[in-house]
Design a protein around this motif. Sequence first.
Motif, PDB file in Angstrom:
ATOM      1  N   THR A  51       0.833  -1.204   0.000  1.00 55.21           N
ATOM      2  CA  THR A  51       0.000   0.000   0.000  1.00 55.21           C
ATOM      3  C   THR A  51       0.867   1.254   0.000  1.00 55.21           C
ATOM      4  O   THR A  51       0.621   2.200  -0.764  1.00 55.21           O
ATOM      5  N   GLN A  52       1.896   1.285   0.848  1.00 58.57           N
ATOM      6  CA  GLN A  52       2.787   2.442   0.897  1.00 58.57           C
ATOM      7  C   GLN A  52       3.540   2.630  -0.422  1.00 58.57           C
ATOM      8  O   GLN A  52       3.633   3.747  -0.944  1.00 58.57           O
ATOM      9  N   LEU A  53       4.097   1.542  -0.951  1.00 57.78           N
ATOM     10  CA  LEU A  53       4.880   1.637  -2.181  1.00 57.78           C
ATOM     11  C   LEU A  53       4.025   2.056  -3.366  1.00 57.78           C
ATOM     12  O   LEU A  53       4.435   2.894  -4.179  1.00 57.78           O
ATOM     13  N   ALA A  54       2.832   1.485  -3.466  1.00 59.22           N
ATOM     14  CA  ALA A  54       1.943   1.834  -4.576  1.00 59.22           C
ATOM     15  C   ALA A  54       1.527   3.299  -4.492  1.00 59.22           C
ATOM     16  O   ALA A  54       1.531   4.023  -5.497  1.00 59.22           O
ATOM     17  N   GLN A  55       1.185   3.727  -3.306  1.00 57.29           N
ATOM     18  CA  GLN A  55       0.775   5.119  -3.102  1.00 57.29           C
ATOM     19  C   GLN A  55       1.914   6.076  -3.445  1.00 57.29           C
ATOM     20  O   GLN A  55       1.707   7.080  -4.138  1.00 57.29           O
ATOM     21  N   ALA A  56       3.127   5.741  -2.976  1.00 53.98           N
ATOM     22  CA  ALA A  56       4.285   6.602  -3.215  1.00 53.98           C
ATOM     23  C   ALA A  56       4.710   6.603  -4.681  1.00 53.98           C
ATOM     24  O   ALA A  56       5.365   7.548  -5.141  1.00 53.98           O
ATOM     25  N   SER A  57       4.342   5.545  -5.414  1.00 50.58           N
ATOM     26  CA  SER A  57       4.774   5.409  -6.806  1.00 50.58           C
ATOM     27  C   SER A  57       3.712   5.842  -7.809  1.00 50.58           C
ATOM     28  O   SER A  57       3.848   5.594  -9.010  1.00 50.58           O
ATOM     29  N   GLY A  58       2.643   6.469  -7.334  1.00 49.55           N
ATOM     30  CA  GLY A  58       1.678   7.071  -8.242  1.00 49.55           C
ATOM     31  C   GLY A  58       0.450   6.246  -8.567  1.00 49.55           C
ATOM     32  O   GLY A  58      -0.208   6.511  -9.589  1.00 49.55           O
ATOM     33  N   ALA A  59       0.105   5.291  -7.723  1.00 50.22           N
ATOM     34  CA  ALA A  59      -1.121   4.528  -7.960  1.00 50.22           C
ATOM     35  C   ALA A  59      -2.333   5.455  -7.886  1.00 50.22           C
ATOM     36  O   ALA A  59      -2.381   6.379  -7.069  1.00 50.22           O
ATOM     37  N   LYS A  60      -3.326   5.207  -8.736  1.00 55.13           N
ATOM     38  CA  LYS A  60      -4.571   5.979  -8.673  1.00 55.13           C
ATOM     39  C   LYS A  60      -5.305   5.661  -7.388  1.00 55.13           C
ATOM     40  O   LYS A  60      -5.885   6.552  -6.737  1.00 55.13           O
ATOM     41  N   HIS A  61      -5.313   4.379  -7.026  1.00 54.91           N
ATOM     42  CA  HIS A  61      -5.863   3.938  -5.751  1.00 54.91           C
ATOM     43  C   HIS A  61      -4.914   2.905  -5.168  1.00 54.91           C
ATOM     44  O   HIS A  61      -4.480   1.990  -5.871  1.00 54.91           O
ATOM     45  N   ALA A  62      -4.570   3.052  -3.875  1.00 50.97           N
ATOM     46  CA  ALA A  62      -3.743   2.093  -3.155  1.00 50.97           C
ATOM     47  C   ALA A  62      -4.578   1.586  -1.989  1.00 50.97           C
ATOM     48  O   ALA A  62      -4.645   2.216  -0.936  1.00 50.97           O
ATOM     49  N   MET A  63      -5.218   0.441  -2.191  1.00 52.24           N
ATOM     50  CA  MET A  63      -6.235  -0.054  -1.265  1.00 52.24           C
ATOM     51  C   MET A  63      -5.727  -1.227  -0.429  1.00 52.24           C
ATOM     52  O   MET A  63      -4.869  -1.989  -0.852  1.00 52.24           O
ATOM     53  N   SER A  64      -6.306  -1.347   0.757  1.00 54.07           N
ATOM     54  CA  SER A  64      -6.038  -2.499   1.600  1.00 54.07           C
ATOM     55  C   SER A  64      -7.315  -2.833   2.351  1.00 54.07           C
ATOM     56  O   SER A  64      -8.392  -2.303   2.032  1.00 54.07           O
ATOM     57  N   SER A  65      -7.204  -3.700   3.350  1.00 53.49           N
ATOM     58  CA  SER A  65      -8.393  -4.118   4.084  1.00 53.49           C
ATOM     59  C   SER A  65      -8.025  -4.526   5.497  1.00 53.49           C
ATOM     60  O   SER A  65      -6.847  -4.680   5.839  1.00 53.49           O
ATOM     61  N   THR A  66      -9.034  -4.719   6.323  1.00 52.75           N
ATOM     62  CA  THR A  66      -8.861  -5.275   7.658  1.00 52.75           C
ATOM     63  C   THR A  66     -10.191  -5.856   8.107  1.00 52.75           C
ATOM     64  O   THR A  66     -11.255  -5.392   7.681  1.00 52.75           O
ATOM     65  N   THR A  67     -10.114  -6.871   8.950  1.00 56.77           N
ATOM     66  CA  THR A  67     -11.336  -7.452   9.515  1.00 56.77           C
ATOM     67  C   THR A  67     -11.722  -6.755  10.805  1.00 56.77           C
ATOM     68  O   THR A  67     -12.762  -7.050  11.378  1.00 56.77           O
ATOM     69  N   SER A  68     -10.871  -5.828  11.266  1.00 50.73           N
ATOM     70  CA  SER A  68     -11.067  -5.167  12.556  1.00 50.73           C
ATOM     71  C   SER A  68     -11.434  -3.697  12.381  1.00 50.73           C
ATOM     72  O   SER A  68     -10.714  -2.937  11.720  1.00 50.73           O
ATOM     73  N   HIS A  69     -12.534  -3.291  12.980  1.00 47.08           N
ATOM     74  CA  HIS A  69     -12.930  -1.883  12.905  1.00 47.08           C
ATOM     75  C   HIS A  69     -11.892  -0.993  13.590  1.00 47.08           C
ATOM     76  O   HIS A  69     -11.598   0.109  13.111  1.00 47.08           O
ATOM     77  N   ALA A  70     -11.304  -1.483  14.698  1.00 44.08           N
ATOM     78  CA  ALA A  70     -10.279  -0.706  15.407  1.00 44.08           C
ATOM     79  C   ALA A  70      -9.060  -0.480  14.516  1.00 44.08           C
ATOM     80  O   ALA A  70      -8.489   0.616  14.483  1.00 44.08           O
ATOM     81  N   LYS A  71      -8.654  -1.515  13.763  1.00 41.05           N
ATOM     82  CA  LYS A  71      -7.516  -1.356  12.858  1.00 41.05           C
ATOM     83  C   LYS A  71      -7.849  -0.431  11.699  1.00 41.05           C
ATOM     84  O   LYS A  71      -6.990   0.299  11.211  1.00 41.05           O
ATOM     85  N   ALA A  72      -9.097  -0.450  11.266  1.00 41.09           N
ATOM     86  CA  ALA A  72      -9.515   0.459  10.197  1.00 41.09           C
ATOM     87  C   ALA A  72      -9.357   1.902  10.650  1.00 41.09           C
ATOM     88  O   ALA A  72      -8.893   2.766   9.892  1.00 41.09           O
ATOM     89  N   GLU A  73      -9.747   2.172  11.888  1.00 41.17           N
ATOM     90  CA  GLU A  73      -9.611   3.528  12.437  1.00 41.17           C
ATOM     91  C   GLU A  73      -8.143   3.888  12.629  1.00 41.17           C
ATOM     92  O   GLU A  73      -7.727   5.025  12.380  1.00 41.17           O
ATOM     93  N   GLN A  74      -7.329   2.920  13.074  1.00 44.06           N
ATOM     94  CA  GLN A  74      -5.897   3.151  13.251  1.00 44.06           C
ATOM     95  C   GLN A  74      -5.240   3.451  11.908  1.00 44.06           C
ATOM     96  O   GLN A  74      -4.395   4.342  11.806  1.00 44.06           O
ATOM     97  N   ALA A  75      -5.642   2.705  10.890  1.00 44.38           N
ATOM     98  CA  ALA A  75      -5.095   2.919   9.552  1.00 44.38           C
ATOM     99  C   ALA A  75      -5.415   4.323   9.057  1.00 44.38           C
ATOM    100  O   ALA A  75      -4.561   5.018   8.491  1.00 44.38           O
ATOM    101  N   LYS A  76      -6.643   4.740   9.273  1.00 42.53           N
ATOM    102  CA  LYS A  76      -7.065   6.074   8.837  1.00 42.53           C
ATOM    103  C   LYS A  76      -6.245   7.154   9.547  1.00 42.53           C
ATOM    104  O   LYS A  76      -5.819   8.141   8.930  1.00 42.53           O
ATOM    105  N   ALA A  77      -5.999   6.950  10.851  1.00 39.06           N
ATOM    106  CA  ALA A  77      -5.210   7.921  11.614  1.00 39.06           C
ATOM    107  C   ALA A  77      -3.773   8.003  11.110  1.00 39.06           C
ATOM    108  O   ALA A  77      -3.116   9.044  11.235  1.00 39.06           O
ATOM    109  N   LEU A  78      -3.277   6.903  10.508  1.00 37.47           N
ATOM    110  CA  LEU A  78      -1.920   6.879   9.981  1.00 37.47           C
ATOM    111  C   LEU A  78      -1.839   7.343   8.527  1.00 37.47           C
ATOM    112  O   LEU A  78      -0.773   7.319   7.918  1.00 37.47           O
ATOM    113  N   GLY A  79      -2.981   7.733   7.960  1.00 38.86           N
ATOM    114  CA  GLY A  79      -2.989   8.272   6.609  1.00 38.86           C
ATOM    115  C   GLY A  79      -3.362   7.299   5.516  1.00 38.86           C
ATOM    116  O   GLY A  79      -3.261   7.620   4.326  1.00 38.86           O
TER     117      GLY A  79
END
Length: 323
Positions: A158-186
């Motif tokens: 996700t980091q490499l794709a985003q830094a290298s110009g991906a239109k969308h760099a997507m990931s996932s999680t089964t945990s709502h808490a991790k989803a919020e943590q991910a959002k806080a980290l950008g």
Amino acid sequence: MRAMRAEQFGGYKELKLVDLPKPAATDGKVLVRITAAGVTPLDYTILSGKFHGSKPPLVLGNEGAGVVEMGGGTNFPAGSRVMFFGAYGAFEDGTYSEWIAVRKEDLCLIPENVDDVSAAGIPVAYLTAQVALIRAGFRAGNTVLSPAIGGSIGNAVTQLAQASGAKHAMSSTTSHAKAEQAKALGFNEVIDTSLERLADGVRRITGGYGADIVIDGIGGEVLSQALGALAFEGSLTTLGYSASRQTTIDVTNLIVPQASIRSLNMFAQPKSVVTEAWSVIVSLLKSGAIKPIVAKSFKLSDAAEALRYLIEGRPFGRVILTI
């Protein structure tokens, strides 16, 4: 020297602190004093006796960071800070130790803005991620999905794709808490699969288009679901199986979009590909465009606890041994 060695393959209890002879720098090998070692799911697979070719007793750990003591020549003079990945910890003694003899071609200088603990968690995750993107034909403007944002591969891709110009760099999680943590980290394109299906999330983010490239380090049902997210002529690369080695797929998820599925074995990569990947990674590290995330570090003697934390605690970020 001290090392944490798997005396047998069978679980955490088999990791024992032992005293072994200090290795020497000979025949193209560089003596490195290890300062930190990455803990990976592969270590657990090996310790469980489920990896082909590994035999006990074996010091685990196939990535690390440290300081060159001798044998590095002009490219890696004594005192150089280096990070590395290789067959260590799988087919020969690895980085859960105080010293190691590393093949010179496996070494990479650590950028000045990266500390040793962070560096120890870079090689496996980021090399695997970048090589997978190269082999998948990534180019700026692609849409990329790599499940499990808290895991090493999902986060690095996700980091490499985003830094290298991906239109969308997507990931996932089964945990709502991790989803919020991910959002806080950008990480703003993380699909919370406790709320929606993986493929539905990808279609929502991409306006129905899908993922040009999927890099899956999870396996099992996640791989099956990710196939349903592929764009026309997209590709999925499978390179891990922490969820399961087996899954059932709907072949129409390949046939209808004329998509493909392939695999990646990092131990089989030619040196030229790894060198190309390192050049991209180091440049992005120096610029601050990518940044490894460390969840927790442990002492060498607590390697079994560190591995248990990684596998059972499922933290967001890397687990590192400090030595």
